[in-house]
Enzyme design. Structure first.
Site, PDB file in Angstrom:
ATOM      1  N   GLU A  12      37.043  37.667  35.139  1.00  0.00           N
ATOM      2  CA  GLU A  12      36.790  36.299  35.575  1.00  0.00           C
ATOM      3  C   GLU A  12      36.854  36.243  37.093  1.00  0.00           C
ATOM      4  OE1 GLU A  12      37.983  32.380  37.083  1.00  0.00           O
ATOM      5  OE2 GLU A  12      39.347  34.099  36.907  1.00  0.00           O
ATOM      6  N   SER A  13      35.937  35.482  37.705  1.00  0.00           N
ATOM      7  CA  SER A  13      35.896  35.307  39.146  1.00  0.00           C
ATOM      8  C   SER A  13      35.681  36.659  39.836  1.00  0.00           C
ATOM      9  CB  SER A  13      37.172  34.608  39.617  1.00  0.00           C
ATOM     10  OG  SER A  13      37.080  34.241  40.967  1.00  0.00           O
ATOM     11  N   SER A  14      36.564  37.053  40.755  1.00  0.00           N
ATOM     12  CA  SER A  14      36.382  38.368  41.380  1.00  0.00           C
ATOM     13  C   SER A  14      36.527  39.483  40.356  1.00  0.00           C
ATOM     14  CB  SER A  14      37.396  38.561  42.517  1.00  0.00           C
ATOM     15  OG  SER A  14      38.732  38.439  42.055  1.00  0.00           O
TER      16      SER A  14
END
Length: 577
Positions: free
Chosen positions: A231-233
């Site tokens: 998730e995200s980075s």
């Protein structure tokens, strides 16, 4: 709270009343480097803090991770493992409503990690109790997010999703990996490029995947059925793991993973590690650590004490600063090293990536979190100048950003799609350009980039047809009424990890799709509500699954904000950070 405490007391009393010879022994697994003793609770065995690399300290600081070469005997893998060093984050909450502050500080992105240090390269493993080395269960391998500045496996307990897999009679093994972030894992510059010590966080993740390939079978997992999830980075890292080594994702001739789930992140076009922007960050860190005038800056940085180096890597702007998504630390191509040699969009367009089934999606309002600190941006000219600063190596950044921004209404009105939180008209505008900036930041970093990624998969000239691997995409809108933030970046963690309880309706539907994908590489397996594959072949509007409130799902078009999307299709490589 009373009922929770009573339950705990009753459970403890029952355990003490059970004769010793009837109590379940602690789960124990023997792997290559020793024996790991874990714990069991509510049908889940957990093994925490298993080392997979030598401690990256002293002379191994700022170097690629080194595999363990010695055994560790027997370790008690029951305590929360140490997190890798975290870059300090600050956010100005003085002008935010109290309910927004509460949501912001309770989100995983802003949860503090206090148990941090350099000796942090460990994995956690969770499995259904009773699993053994012959079980051969599919594996879900988690890579956490945190802006490439922080995060830890300790923030994410996989018990809920493992319990869902048991309830579906499709059990899985969950593995999560700690990796170096901030300047410990993503410091760039010529000095590090010269010795091939770049993108260390990605290298940590890859070594963790190799550990899983060699050891997860002992825990009951199938090393040939691994799905990587982030998730995200962490999601950006999942994509990056498909392009490192020119797209070769094998270890000893076998694929390290066979599927991918990407929540809020994919392709981030980036300048080389030796260009002026990352070099300036290296020079700032070196100077802050007292190494700026050293003839061997890397040796100096490796020799300073932990606190000095931690303060030095935190001397550049963090994610929660005014600079926001203009990240100080992130994966950057290193043209002198085959590991991550080119800007990711080049790898994608050339077909140099591991080709596998995938799920990828976004929260509807990805950008709101990252536009909270720029209240001085009140005009179009302010907005264009601010965004152009993200791309200092682009000779025409002002003109390019102005052309992109022209596709977003300067003052979003009811019924216009230009401002985030989307579909709220003139409401939620924290300052005159807030909703517009939030929309653009979210689109170029996450939402429209996701569509560009999928679009390019379907354009690959060397493939005989649309991707021979299925692709599924989604948009989540379950927090639409939330003031200022909407369905904000990171809110998916609440549901994917069952933070509101296993029986939350959104949690149930999201986890069911994911568990079935991990098992069958198809989220629709075994009667789930149909999730169409994404395709824009022949100019069609691709279809996505929309996660709504109360566990409802709806199929809808992925054709919004076509003006901005069309501009990015033609000019993607202009926007390298």
């Amino acid at each position: 709270m009373y009922h929770l405490n009573l339950s705990i007391l009753l459970s403890a009393a029952a355990a003490l009343a059970t004769p010793i010879h009837e109590r379940q022994p602690s789960p124990s697994v023997t792997i290559q480097n020793g024996t790991v003793v874990g714990s069991s609770s509510l049908g889940i065995d957990s093994f925490k803090g298993i080392p997979f690399a030598q401690p990256p300290v002293g002379n191994l600081r700022l170097r690629p991770p080194q595999p363990l070469t010695q055994g560790f005997g027997t370790i008690q893998a029951t305590a929360q493992p140490k997190a890798c060093p975290q870059q300090s984050n600050q956010v100005d909450t003085s002008d935010l409503p109290s309910d927004v502050i509460g949501e912001l500080m309770n989100s995983p992105l802003y949860q503090a990690v206090t148990n941090a240090g350099e000796d942090c390269l460990t994995v956690n493993v969770q499995r259904p109790s009773g699993t053994n080395a012959t079980s051969k269960l599919p594996v879900l391998f988690w890579i956490f997010g945190g802006g490439f500045e922080g995060g830890s496996t300790s923030q994410y307990d996989g018990s809920s999703i493992v319990r869902r897999s048991i309830a579906l009679d499709e059990p899985i093994v969950y593995v999560s990996v700690n990796y170096r972030s901030s300047g410990f894992g993503f410091l760039a510059g010529q000095e590090l490029a010269d010795e091939h010590s770049t993108n260390l966080g990605l290298r940590d993740q890859r070594l963790g995947l190799q550990w899983a390939a060699e050891n997860v079978e002992a825990f009951g997992g199938d090393p040939e059925k691994v799905t990587i999830w982030g998730e995200s980075s962490g999601s950006i890292s999942v994509f990056d793991q498909t392009v490192v080594n020119g797209g070769d994702n094998t270890n000893n001739g076998k694929p390290l993973f066979r599927g991918a789930i990407m929540d809020s992140g994919s392709v981030i076009p980036a300048e080389d590690v030796t260009t002026s922007k990352p070099q300036a960050i290296f020079d700032t860190v070196a100077a802050s650590a007292g190494c700026g005038s050293s003839t061997d800056k890397l040796s100096c940085l490796r020799a300073v004490d932990y606190t000095t180096f931690l303060n030095a890597v935190s001397s550049v702007p963090p994610l929660t600063s005014y600079s926001s998504l203009d990240l100080s630390y992130l994966p950057r191509p290193d043209s002198g090293d085959d590991f991550f040699a080119e800007s990711p969009e080049i790898s994608l367009r050339a077909g140099r990536f591991a080709k596998l089934p995938l799920i990828i999606g976004d929260q509807e309002d990805e950008g709101t979190l990252f536009a909270l600190n720029q209240g001085n941006i009140t005009t179009n000219e302010d907005l264009v100048a601010y965004l152009a600063s993200y791309f200092p190596n682009s000779p025409n950044a002002l003109e390019d950003v102005a052309a992109l921004a022209s596709n977003y209404p300067d003052q979003p009105l009811l019924g216009q799609p230009g401002g985030s939180p989307f579909n709220t008209g003139g409401l939620n505008n924290l300052y005159p350009q807030f909703k517009r900036l939030a929309a653009i930041l979210g689109d170029i970093t996450f939402t429209l980039t996701r569509r560009l990624y999928l679009h390019n998969l379907h354009l690959l000239p060397h493939l005989p047809q649309n991707p021979p691997f299925p692709t599924y995409s989604y948009i989540s809108t379950y927090l639409h009424p939330l003031p200022l933030l909407g369905t904000f970046h990171g809110s998916d963690i609440i549901y994917a990890y069952g933070l509101l309880g296993d029986q939350d309706p959104i949690t149930r539907v999201v986890q069911t799709y994911y568990v079935r994908f991990v098992n069958a590489l198809d989220p629709n397996a075994n009667g789930t509500v149909a999730w169409p594959q994404w395709s824009d072949e022949g100019g069609r509007i691709p279809q996505v699954l929309r996660f709504l409130g109360d566990g409802e799902v709806q199929v809808g078009g992925d054709g919004f904000r076509e003006g901005a999307y069309g501009y990015l299709v033609a000019n993607w490589s202009l926007f390298r950070v």
